[in-house]
Write a protein that holds these residues in place. Structure first.
Motif, PDB file in Angstrom:
ATOM      1  N   ILE A 216       0.833  -1.199   0.000  1.00  0.00           N
ATOM      2  CA  ILE A 216       0.000   0.000   0.000  1.00  0.00           C
ATOM      3  C   ILE A 216       0.872   1.257   0.000  1.00  0.00           C
ATOM      4  CG2 ILE A 216      -1.802   1.270   1.258  1.00  0.00           C
ATOM      5  CD1 ILE A 216      -2.561  -1.335   2.646  1.00  0.00           C
ATOM      6  N   GLN A 217       0.380   2.292  -0.703  1.00  0.00           N
ATOM      7  CA  GLN A 217       0.904   3.643  -0.552  1.00  0.00           C
ATOM      8  C   GLN A 217      -0.176   4.480   0.118  1.00  0.00           C
ATOM      9  OE1 GLN A 217       3.095   5.525  -3.827  1.00  0.00           O
ATOM     10  NE2 GLN A 217       1.943   7.419  -3.485  1.00  0.00           N
ATOM     11  N   LEU A 218       0.185   5.175   1.189  1.00  0.00           N
ATOM     12  CA  LEU A 218      -0.796   5.869   2.005  1.00  0.00           C
ATOM     13  C   LEU A 218      -1.032   7.301   1.540  1.00  0.00           C
ATOM     14  CD1 LEU A 218       0.261   4.713   5.592  1.00  0.00           C
ATOM     15  CD2 LEU A 218      -1.305   3.624   3.980  1.00  0.00           C
ATOM     16  N   PRO A 219      -2.208   7.856   1.863  1.00  0.00           N
ATOM     17  CA  PRO A 219      -2.437   9.286   1.662  1.00  0.00           C
ATOM     18  C   PRO A 219      -1.700  10.082   2.732  1.00  0.00           C
ATOM     19  CG  PRO A 219      -4.317   8.323   2.756  1.00  0.00           C
ATOM     20  CD  PRO A 219      -3.371   7.181   2.451  1.00  0.00           C
TER      21      PRO A 219
ATOM     22  N   GLY B 134      -5.773  14.919   9.599  1.00  0.00           N
ATOM     23  CA  GLY B 134      -7.160  14.477   9.617  1.00  0.00           C
ATOM     24  C   GLY B 134      -7.477  13.298   8.728  1.00  0.00           C
ATOM     25  N   LEU B 135      -6.476  12.683   8.090  1.00  0.00           N
ATOM     26  CA  LEU B 135      -6.702  11.474   7.284  1.00  0.00           C
ATOM     27  C   LEU B 135      -6.318  10.249   8.095  1.00  0.00           C
ATOM     28  CD1 LEU B 135      -5.332  12.757   3.892  1.00  0.00           C
ATOM     29  CD2 LEU B 135      -7.721  12.336   4.456  1.00  0.00           C
ATOM     30  N   TRP B 136      -7.114   9.183   7.933  1.00  0.00           N
ATOM     31  CA  TRP B 136      -6.955   7.997   8.774  1.00  0.00           C
ATOM     32  C   TRP B 136      -7.084   6.737   7.918  1.00  0.00           C
ATOM     33  CZ3 TRP B 136     -10.657   7.178  13.574  1.00  0.00           C
ATOM     34  CH2 TRP B 136     -10.266   6.032  14.279  1.00  0.00           C
ATOM     35  N   PRO B 137      -6.034   6.366   7.173  1.00  0.00           N
ATOM     36  CA  PRO B 137      -6.068   5.132   6.392  1.00  0.00           C
ATOM     37  C   PRO B 137      -5.805   3.921   7.284  1.00  0.00           C
ATOM     38  CG  PRO B 137      -3.974   6.228   6.095  1.00  0.00           C
ATOM     39  CD  PRO B 137      -4.804   7.144   6.965  1.00  0.00           C
ATOM     40  N   ALA B 138      -6.434   2.794   6.936  1.00  0.00           N
ATOM     41  CA  ALA B 138      -6.264   1.596   7.763  1.00  0.00           C
ATOM     42  C   ALA B 138      -6.458   0.328   6.934  1.00  0.00           C
ATOM     43  CB  ALA B 138      -7.250   1.612   8.927  1.00  0.00           C
TER      44      ALA B 138
ATOM     45  N   VAL C 217     -10.321   4.622   4.234  1.00  0.00           N
ATOM     46  CA  VAL C 217      -9.698   5.900   4.564  1.00  0.00           C
ATOM     47  C   VAL C 217     -10.776   6.748   5.223  1.00  0.00           C
ATOM     48  CG1 VAL C 217      -8.548   7.977   3.732  1.00  0.00           C
ATOM     49  CG2 VAL C 217      -8.095   5.770   2.616  1.00  0.00           C
ATOM     50  N   ALA C 218     -10.655   6.950   6.524  1.00  0.00           N
ATOM     51  CA  ALA C 218     -11.569   7.827   7.240  1.00  0.00           C
ATOM     52  C   ALA C 218     -11.041   9.261   7.178  1.00  0.00           C
ATOM     53  CB  ALA C 218     -11.722   7.379   8.693  1.00  0.00           C
ATOM     54  N   VAL C 219     -11.959  10.201   7.379  1.00  0.00           N
ATOM     55  CA  VAL C 219     -11.598  11.616   7.454  1.00  0.00           C
ATOM     56  C   VAL C 219     -12.049  12.131   8.815  1.00  0.00           C
ATOM     57  CG1 VAL C 219     -11.837  13.905   6.437  1.00  0.00           C
ATOM     58  CG2 VAL C 219     -11.876  11.869   4.970  1.00  0.00           C
ATOM     59  N   GLY C 220     -11.127  12.659   9.589  1.00  0.00           N
ATOM     60  CA  GLY C 220     -11.444  13.104  10.936  1.00  0.00           C
ATOM     61  C   GLY C 220     -11.615  11.926  11.874  1.00  0.00           C
TER      62      GLY C 220
ATOM     63  N   GLU D  47      -5.464   9.814  -1.988  1.00  0.00           N
ATOM     64  CA  GLU D  47      -5.676   8.423  -2.367  1.00  0.00           C
ATOM     65  C   GLU D  47      -4.865   7.451  -1.499  1.00  0.00           C
ATOM     66  OE1 GLU D  47      -6.501   8.570  -7.169  1.00  0.00           O
ATOM     67  OE2 GLU D  47      -4.426   8.436  -6.470  1.00  0.00           O
ATOM     68  N   MET D  48      -5.492   6.331  -1.159  1.00  0.00           N
ATOM     69  CA  MET D  48      -4.762   5.162  -0.680  1.00  0.00           C
ATOM     70  C   MET D  48      -4.688   4.188  -1.845  1.00  0.00           C
ATOM     71  SD  MET D  48      -5.188   2.714   2.690  1.00  0.00           S
ATOM     72  CE  MET D  48      -6.731   1.889   2.304  1.00  0.00           C
ATOM     73  N   LEU D  49      -3.481   3.835  -2.249  1.00  0.00           N
ATOM     74  CA  LEU D  49      -3.267   2.950  -3.388  1.00  0.00           C
ATOM     75  C   LEU D  49      -2.865   1.574  -2.888  1.00  0.00           C
ATOM     76  CD1 LEU D  49      -1.149   5.408  -5.589  1.00  0.00           C
ATOM     77  CD2 LEU D  49      -3.635   5.129  -5.534  1.00  0.00           C
TER      78      LEU D  49
END
Length: 282
Positions: A132-135, A139-143, A251-254, A270-272
């Motif tokens: 994965i490549q993260l954003p 306030g961004l919460w990729p998981a 990917v959550a926001v906040g 983007e989360m790729l």
């Protein structure tokens, strides 16, 4: 101080998932034997080579802001509305793209996507990994994470168990966390450990996040660096990791974990995901 152990693997050949036990320091005063299990049978391979939508035989979409299941803000004060639109989740250019956008949508100021395999692909124990490549941004919460089967609704979180293979605060592009949640050690009391890149960032290139999960422990990896082991004896409550779990990416926001976006947060983000692969021991 934990001594990091590096394991070299060819991720395109599951027969190379062989590792004997290695020594690892879990404290300054004692040595312990690091348990590592051999996982050599692939049970799921999502390579995202075919453009378009996700395979409906594998994936479900979580939709909305959580209000319809009694969890507005998805229980974490999140700000996004999850959709199944190609603007938020699509396969193209040989990868899965989950895109968080700042836009007005059904009462929310942001949109994104959350996908999961509940009832379609679930497994107990094994190696679970994704490249994965993260954003990036406040306030961004990729998981990339997992939840236990709720046994037809008879159990609820945290009794069902949660394994966070990777979660990231977008404002901290060099740090990820791996965690477990269960009864007595959930939310802010989760059993967790951070991993920090040296001279690199998770938003500027791809990295492999993985766990090796066996009956009595869960090993955590970044790019084949073993950075943590959580054992049955490490949790201050019931060990609830002896059931089938399903996969979630979002990917959550906040939300409570990351805070809200600010004026410096750039959208879209983007989360790729290059691939997701799962192995079992037999």
């Amino acid at each position: 101080m934990i001594k990091r152990i590096i394991k070299k693997r060819n991720h395109f050949n599951s027969s190379l998932f062989v590792m004997l036990s290695v020594a690892m320091f879990f404290g300054c005063d004692s040595d312990e034997t690091q348990q590592v299990t051999t996982f050599n049978n692939i049970t799921l391979a999502q390579e995202f080579d075919t453009a378009g939508s996700l395979d409906p035989n594998i994936w479900n979409y979580d939709l909305g802001n959580g209000s319809d299941i009694g969890l507005p803000g998805w229980g974490n004060n999140e700000l996004q509305n999850y959709t199944d639109r190609p603007e938020n989740v699509v396969i193209e250019d040989g990868m899965l793209k989950i895109t968080a956008r700042q836009e007005s949508f059904e009462g929310s100021a942001y949109t994104s996507a959350r996908i999961q395999t509940k009832g379609k692909f679930q497994q107990k124990y094994g190696r679970f990994e994704a490249r994965i490549q993260l954003p990036w941004g406040q306030g961004l919460w990729p998981a990339f994470w997992m939840l236990g089967d709720d046994n037809e609704g008879t159990e609820i979180w945290p009794q069902i168990g949660e394994i966070d293979i990777m979660e990231n605060r977008g404002q901290e592009p060099t740090i990820i966390n791996g965690s477990v949640h269960g009864p007595g050690y959930s939310a802010g009391n989760a059993v967790t450990k951070a991993f920090e890149l040296d001279g690199d960032r998770f938003d500027t290139g791809f990295h492999v996040f993985g766990i090796e999960w066996s009956e009595d422990y869960i090993n955590y990896y970044v790019d084949d660096v073993l950075y943590n082991q959580i054992r049955r004896s490490d949790v201050p409550g019931e060990w609830v990791f002896d059931d089938e779990f399903f996969i979630i990416l979002n990917v959550a926001v906040g939300g409570n974990y990351v805070g809200s976006p600010n004026a410096q947060t750039v959208f879209p983000q983007e989360m790729l995901v290059d691939y997701i692969r799962v192995y079992s021991a037999d």
